[in-house]
Structures are given as C-alpha cells and as structure tokens.
Scaffold this active site. Structure first.
Site, PDB file in Angstrom:
ATOM      1  N   THR A  51      28.290  64.014  15.683  1.00 49.48           N
ATOM      2  CA  THR A  51      28.596  64.744  16.932  1.00 49.48           C
ATOM      3  C   THR A  51      29.198  66.101  16.639  1.00 49.48           C
ATOM      4  O   THR A  51      29.254  66.955  17.515  1.00 49.48           O
ATOM      5  CB  THR A  51      29.588  63.952  17.812  1.00 49.48           C
ATOM      6  N   VAL A  73      32.039  58.617   6.296  1.00 53.68           N
ATOM      7  CA  VAL A  73      33.259  57.929   5.856  1.00 53.68           C
ATOM      8  C   VAL A  73      33.083  56.414   5.700  1.00 53.68           C
ATOM      9  O   VAL A  73      33.995  55.745   5.215  1.00 53.68           O
ATOM     10  CB  VAL A  73      34.469  58.213   6.785  1.00 53.68           C
ATOM     11  N   TYR A 159      34.047  50.874  20.311  1.00 51.54           N
ATOM     12  CA  TYR A 159      35.041  51.945  20.131  1.00 51.54           C
ATOM     13  C   TYR A 159      36.461  51.390  20.234  1.00 51.54           C
ATOM     14  O   TYR A 159      37.266  51.552  19.316  1.00 51.54           O
ATOM     15  CB  TYR A 159      34.801  53.022  21.186  1.00 51.54           C
TER      16      TYR A 159
HETATM   17  N1  NAD Z   1      39.056  64.116  22.396  1.00 50.43           N
HETATM   18  C1  NAD Z   1      39.737  63.138  22.915  1.00 50.43           C
HETATM   19  O1  NAD Z   1      40.088  63.175  24.102  1.00 50.43           O
HETATM   20  C2  NAD Z   1      40.161  61.950  22.082  1.00 50.43           C
HETATM   21  C3  NAD Z   1      40.919  60.933  22.704  1.00 50.43           C
HETATM   22  C4  NAD Z   1      41.303  59.844  21.957  1.00 50.43           C
HETATM   23  C5  NAD Z   1      40.986  59.766  20.608  1.00 50.43           C
HETATM   24  N2  NAD Z   1      40.259  60.750  20.033  1.00 50.43           N
HETATM   25  C6  NAD Z   1      39.921  60.592  18.606  1.00 50.43           C
HETATM   26  O2  NAD Z   1      40.042  61.814  17.930  1.00 50.43           O
HETATM   27  C7  NAD Z   1      39.004  61.913  16.954  1.00 50.43           C
HETATM   28  C8  NAD Z   1      38.231  63.207  17.161  1.00 50.43           C
HETATM   29  O3  NAD Z   1      37.665  63.191  18.458  1.00 50.43           O
HETATM   30  P1  NAD Z   1      36.806  64.421  19.029  1.00 50.43           P
HETATM   31  O4  NAD Z   1      37.061  64.497  20.472  1.00 50.43           O
HETATM   32  O5  NAD Z   1      37.020  65.606  18.182  1.00 50.43           O
HETATM   33  O6  NAD Z   1      35.344  63.817  18.839  1.00 50.43           O
HETATM   34  P2  NAD Z   1      34.057  64.482  18.162  1.00 50.43           P
HETATM   35  O7  NAD Z   1      32.937  63.550  18.404  1.00 50.43           O
HETATM   36  O8  NAD Z   1      33.906  65.891  18.606  1.00 50.43           O
HETATM   37  O9  NAD Z   1      34.458  64.496  16.631  1.00 50.43           O
HETATM   38  C9  NAD Z   1      34.262  63.406  15.770  1.00 50.43           C
HETATM   39  C10 NAD Z   1      33.745  63.945  14.449  1.00 50.43           C
HETATM   40  O10 NAD Z   1      33.576  62.856  13.542  1.00 50.43           O
HETATM   41  C11 NAD Z   1      32.299  63.009  12.905  1.00 50.43           C
HETATM   42  N3  NAD Z   1      31.860  61.681  12.498  1.00 50.43           N
HETATM   43  C12 NAD Z   1      31.450  60.646  13.285  1.00 50.43           C
HETATM   44  N4  NAD Z   1      31.135  59.591  12.524  1.00 50.43           N
HETATM   45  C13 NAD Z   1      31.351  59.953  11.239  1.00 50.43           C
HETATM   46  C14 NAD Z   1      31.184  59.297   9.998  1.00 50.43           C
HETATM   47  N5  NAD Z   1      30.742  58.023   9.923  1.00 50.43           N
HETATM   48  N6  NAD Z   1      31.485  59.980   8.857  1.00 50.43           N
HETATM   49  C15 NAD Z   1      31.926  61.263   8.910  1.00 50.43           C
HETATM   50  N7  NAD Z   1      32.086  61.938  10.062  1.00 50.43           N
HETATM   51  C16 NAD Z   1      31.797  61.283  11.207  1.00 50.43           C
HETATM   52  C17 NAD Z   1      31.410  63.643  13.948  1.00 50.43           C
HETATM   53  O11 NAD Z   1      30.265  64.270  13.421  1.00 50.43           O
HETATM   54  C18 NAD Z   1      32.395  64.632  14.583  1.00 50.43           C
HETATM   55  O12 NAD Z   1      32.414  65.855  13.895  1.00 50.43           O
HETATM   56  C19 NAD Z   1      38.149  60.665  17.084  1.00 50.43           C
HETATM   57  O13 NAD Z   1      38.546  59.734  16.107  1.00 50.43           O
HETATM   58  C20 NAD Z   1      38.471  60.157  18.454  1.00 50.43           C
HETATM   59  O14 NAD Z   1      38.334  58.758  18.537  1.00 50.43           O
HETATM   60  C21 NAD Z   1      39.829  61.835  20.740  1.00 50.43           C
END
Ligand code: NAD
Length: 326
Positions: A51, A73, A159
């Site tokens: 993503t 990862v 999730y």
């Molecule tokens: N944005 C929010 O409101 C929110 C809320 C709660 C938790 N989070 C957590 O914060 C983190 C970042 O969220 P975000 O909003 O930036 O989401 P996002 O989807 O923009 O970022 C996630 C990133 O992880 C990478 N990724 C996914 N699977 C992967 C894998 N197997 N190996 C390596 N990279 C991988 C994606 O390519 C992406 O760059 C996540 O763990 C999410 O669960 C975000």
C-alpha cells in the site's frame, strides 16, 4: 536543495542513531522517516510497497542517511540498527481484506521477525498497534486496560486479531527475553499522503467532495470517530520511543475530540466548497459505533503530550494535499 546539502554536511559531525522503519513508505511511515531524518538520524525504510509508494519517500532520497529497501517483513531481515519502528501492515479495510491471510502473516510473522531482530541487536522496538484491538467497545472512551470486544471470525478479524496477537508477542518477548518494547495503540489518523480510494472516511469524503460526487455515509451516519492529525501522532511516536525504559504501554494515541460521520461530511463539503450531497449505504459488518481514546496515560507518560492540530486545520492541510494530486 541548499538545505539538504547543509544538512548533509552537519550530519557528518553528529552522533547518530540508526533506525529501522518498517512500512516506511506508507502514510504514517513516510512522515515518520522524514521527521527522524530531519532530527539527524540514519533511517532505513523497509517496505514491500503493497500500500506504500516510492513517491511518498522520493523527496527524502537526497539525504545520504536515508535508505530504502524492498522487503516483506514476513521474511527474516538481517540489518544493523539501534531502534525499530514496526509499522508494516495495511491499515485500511479495503487493503487488509484484499488478502486476509497475508494481513495476519504480516502482523504475526512480521512481529516475530522484528522482535527477533530487536533481540539479536538489543534494539528498542515500537509496535504500531491499533484501536481496533478494542473491537466494538462496551466502554467509552477506551482506556488501555480495557480488553476489548473483538469478533475472532469476521471480515475484520485478520487485522484486529493479527494486531492483538502482535501485542501478545511483544509482551512475551519483553517478559521472556527482556527486550525494550513500546506498544502504541493508534486511533484514526489522517493527513497528507493518505492513500486515495482506500475507503478511509476522511480521504473518501475529501475525494468525493472534490469530484462533486455524493459522500458515502454508512448506516445512519451517527456513529462517531475521533481523528488525529498525522503530525500529532508522529510527535507521540517519537516521544514514546524515547520514554522511560520500564514504560512499555500499551498506550492510546489519538485525538479525543469526537465527531459523527454526518457532521464530518458537512464539514468537508463546507471546506471544499463542494456541491456534493450525501448518499446512505448499509453499515459494513463489525463497524464500531463509537471510537474515542482516553489519552490521560499518554499525557502523563509523554511529558504532557496532547494533540495540537484541530480538525479544521488538519482537514484544510489534507484537502490541499488531495487537490495537488488531481
Ligand atoms: N493510519 C491510521 O489511522 C492507523 C490507525 C491505527 C493503526 N495504524 C497502524 O499504523 C501502521 C501504518 O499505517 P498507515 O496508515 O501508514 O498504513 P499504510 O497502508 O499507508 O502503510 C503500511 C505500510 O506497510 C507496508 N507493508 C504492508 N505489508 C507489508 C509487508 N508484509 N512487508 C513490508 N511492508 C509491508 C505497505 O506497503 C505500506 O507502506 C500500520 O501498522 C497500521 O496498522 C494506522
């Protein structure tokens, strides 16, 4: 560009911390990488670009203390760092439900691999957990010692349960292997570089309003959320990483001001001067009615941290970003 050149020269003289950011090319990760670089650290951004996007970090490539590595990862990673921020995981329902098995693997195998790395390197590690660990909560606002009400077999479970299991692993590595852990439960966060069309309500509403399309309201629109601007979240993340060694969390981070979806839609329409109307659609399965963090622990543990950016200002910045993308 002169700033980057000047910065690179000063950087050579500084004592640096080497920091791994998994998911560093995503929405939150790219903001975090930028902040860590500007603070003078060496940053390794690891991402499989599921993503995330290279575009999110392209402007950081001039820093010689920045490196990007394509890596998933769910496989072990062998690098040398002092700190790890584990953000890798798709965060929006559309993306995490696309391949639910991979989502659980990313949370669980990803946590095991990153914790293994932290153990080998004696590195401090922060987990980007989520308010989704509370599920559809019976108490409001949610405090950290509430155990949650999560459906283990639903569409969102990959999730929610993946993140819950990751938390379990963090605390077991802490008890068993004495690793320095920090577990942060992030509530809805928004801002520039959110992925468009990923179904998250703020980006959804803004894009629909900018295109003059009807804004999609799920259910009656009276369900509430509280939205934290990305800069406030990143402040808290960096503060938590440097918090006292015996403070592990879990720690709620978010903005407690609450708004229902109808009010949010009206606000976005007003700020974009859009002529869009509202369209009502069925509520998705397991969609929580209310979500609001109690942030008293964060204020106490992070030296009085609290969100500074109000929804109006944050939305204006986010709208500007999406306008620049059209
Ligand atoms: N944005 C929010 O409101 C929110 C809320 C709660 C938790 N989070 C957590 O914060 C983190 C970042 O969220 P975000 O909003 O930036 O989401 P996002 O989807 O923009 O970022 C996630 C990133 O992880 C990478 N990724 C996914 N699977 C992967 C894998 N197997 N190996 C390596 N990279 C991988 C994606 O390519 C992406 O760059 C996540 O763990 C999410 O669960 C975000």
């Amino acid at each position: 560009m002169w700033f980057v050149h000047f910065y690179n020269e000063v950087y050579k003289l500084a004592v640096v911390v080497k920091i791994l950011v998994t998911g560093g090319a995503g929405f939150l990760g790219s903001h975090l990488c930028e902040r860590l670089l500007v603070a003078g650290h060496e940053v390794l951004c690891v991402d499989n670009f599921f993503t995330g996007s290279k575009k999110n970090v392209a402007h950081l490539m001039h820093y010689f203390n920045f490196e990007v590595m394509r890596h998933d990862v769910t496989f072990p990673l062998y690098v040398e760092v002092n700190q790890i921020y584990n953000l890798a995981c798709p965060a929006s329902p559309i993306h995490y439900q696309y391949d639910p098995v991979q989502t659980t693997k990313t949370s669980v195998h990803g946590a095991i691999n990153m914790l293994g790395l932290a153990k080998r390197l004696n590195a401090r590690i922060l987990q980007a957990s989520t308010s989704e660990v509370y599920g559809d909560p019976e108490i409001h606002p949610q405090i950290e010692n509430y155990w949650g009400r999560v459906n283990p077999i639903g569409m969102r479970s990959c999730y929610d349960e993946g993140k819950r299991c990751a938390e379990t692993l963090f605390f077991d590595y802490w008890r068993q292997h004495k690793i320095e852990i920090k577990v942060m439960r992030i509530f809805n966060t928004y801002g520039p570089k959110m992925y468009p069309n990923d179904g998250r309500v703020v980006s959804n509403f803004i894009i629909q309003a900018l295109r003059g399309e009807p804004l999609s309201i799920y259910g009656d629109g009276l369900q509430t959320r509280s939205f934290c601007y990305v800069d406030d979240l990143i402040d808290a993340m960096i503060l938590m990483m440097s918090s006292q060694v015996d403070f592990t969390g879990p720690l709620n981070i978010g903005n407690p001001s609450e708004i229902n979806m109808l009010e949010l839609a009206e606000l976005v329409i007003k700020l974009t001067s859009s002529k869009s109307k509202l369209v009502f659609k069925p509520l998705p399965q397991d969609d929580p009615r209310q979500r609001k963090p109690n942030i008293e622990l964060a204020k106490a543990q992070l030296g009085g941290w609290e969100p500074k950016v109000c929804l109006l200002d944050g939305l204006r910045e986010t709208i500007k970003y999406f306008q620049s993308q059209f």
